[in-house]
Write a protein that holds these residues in place. Structure first.
Motif, PDB file in Angstrom:
ATOM      1  N   GLU A  27       0.793  -1.225   0.000  1.00 18.78           N
ATOM      2  CA  GLU A  27       0.000   0.000   0.000  1.00 18.78           C
ATOM      3  C   GLU A  27       0.828   1.279   0.000  1.00 18.78           C
ATOM      4  OE1 GLU A  27      -3.289   0.341  -0.246  1.00 18.78           O
ATOM      5  OE2 GLU A  27      -3.483  -1.843  -0.501  1.00 18.78           O
ATOM      6  N   TYR A  28       2.005   1.258   0.632  1.00 18.33           N
ATOM      7  CA  TYR A  28       2.702   2.522   0.885  1.00 18.33           C
ATOM      8  C   TYR A  28       4.121   2.615   0.328  1.00 18.33           C
ATOM      9  CZ  TYR A  28      -1.137   3.002   4.205  1.00 18.33           C
ATOM     10  OH  TYR A  28      -2.386   3.068   4.772  1.00 18.33           O
ATOM     11  N   PRO A 205       3.835   9.101   3.064  1.00 19.05           N
ATOM     12  CA  PRO A 205       3.386   7.738   3.402  1.00 19.05           C
ATOM     13  C   PRO A 205       4.486   6.694   3.242  1.00 19.05           C
ATOM     14  CG  PRO A 205       1.718   8.859   2.107  1.00 19.05           C
ATOM     15  CD  PRO A 205       2.926   9.746   2.098  1.00 19.05           C
ATOM     16  N   ALA A 208       6.780   6.952   6.262  1.00 17.26           N
ATOM     17  CA  ALA A 208       6.113   6.334   7.408  1.00 17.26           C
ATOM     18  C   ALA A 208       6.083   4.817   7.270  1.00 17.26           C
ATOM     19  CB  ALA A 208       4.698   6.886   7.551  1.00 17.26           C
ATOM     20  N   GLY A 209       5.859   4.334   6.040  1.00 17.40           N
ATOM     21  CA  GLY A 209       5.836   2.895   5.809  1.00 17.40           C
ATOM     22  C   GLY A 209       7.180   2.253   6.087  1.00 17.40           C
TER      23      GLY A 209
END
Length: 298
Positions: A27-28, A205, A208-209
């Motif tokens: 997702e990221y 993101p 953060a991932g």
């Protein structure tokens, strides 16, 4: 028994964290950069653990860290990424679920830990449960993906058992894990520059991932994994690793809003049964006889 249960719970942190890694990566994190992705995952986590451990390798641990870093971190991360690109998740996870058997074989050869019938039955039940959970792949099979999965399975199983064998020295899991992560990350840097060119741009993101992947799914997870390997039989630790695909399936169902099918419930039950069987300690008949004799004399 209580000590075994406690260390089993500690070890379980690793496969559960690895199971969440699939979702975060998909997702990221930037696609198409498996080598840089492995570097960003391994190197910062290794430096953080090194800052906490404050111990550098000495003597033979320089080449041991390099070998283990390649098997358990660098090459393993890249091969798993490649396999996930070439194979359906169900097939790649099913191949990797054979880890209890391969770890048991390496432990038998390198540590003289002969697998018991109880562990073999548990491994069979666990792998059958993973197959039921994930289902059979309906698409065509890419031989390159199968080869990458098999190579990752073999290298990591051998590396984990060697880490257990060498981990009996005075160095603790925090230090040895940091050395492996740093070695694996450093080895991948020139490969990433040659193959992938400039590193990918990371947005918020993605940063953060990678922070989650590095701190939780790598630093914390591998420290817990190697701590468990120091105290539990290798085959039992391999079975605990089956919580990885279980976590991935449950997280996917949670995100998608779907419910478990009857087949998946049966698969989950088989996996948990297999893990439980591997952790229960049955006293050998000779030991039971001695215990009973002592009770009678008392």
């Amino acid at each position: 028994m209580e000590d075994t249960f406690r260390w089993s719970l500690v070890t379980a942190i690793a496969p559960i964290a690895w199971g969440t890694n699939y979702f975060v990566t998909h997702e990221y994190l930037p696609a198409g950069h498996p080598l840089y992705g492995a570097v960003f995952r391994a190197l910062p986590a290794g430096l953080l653990l090194l800052a906490l451990a404050r111990r550098l390798p000495r003597g033979i641990w320089w080449w041991r860290s390099l070998l283990l870093g390649i098997c358990n971190m660098g090459a393993f991360f890249a091969l798993i990424y490649l396999a996930s690109q070439l194979l359906p998740v169900s097939l790649a996870s099913t191949i990797m679920s054979a880890a209890p058997f391969t770890m048991a074989l390496f432990a038998w050869g390198l540590l003289a830990e002969r697998p018991t019938a109880q562990v073999l039955i548990g491994a069979t039940a666990g792998i059958a449960g993973v197959v039921l959970l994930l289902g059979a792949a309906s698409t065509s099979v890419d031989v390159r993906g199968v080869a990458a999965s098999a190579a990752a399975l073999t290298m990591s199983s051998c590396g984990y058992v060697l880490a257990k064998k060498w981990g009996r020295a005075t160095e603790g899991p925090l230090a040895t894990t940091s050395w492996q992560l740093i070695a694996g990350g450093l080895v991948l840097i020139p490969c990433a520059v040659v193959v992938e060119g400039a590193p990918p741009h990371l947005d918020g993101p993605a940063v953060a991932g990678f922070a989650y992947v590095g701190l939780v799914a790598t630093a914390l997870a591998f420290t817990a994994w190697f701590a468990g390997l120091r105290r539990l039989p290798a085959a039992s630790v391999g079975l605990i690793g089956l919580l990885n695909p279980v976590t991935g399936v449950l997280l996917g169902l949670l995100v998608s809003g779907e419910v478990l099918t009857l087949r998946q419930v049966g698969g989950l039950a088989l996996v948990l049964l297999g893990i439980t069987l591997s952790q229960v300690r049955v006293n050998p008949p000779a030991r039971l006889a001695r215990v009973r004799q002592l009770e009678v004399t008392e």
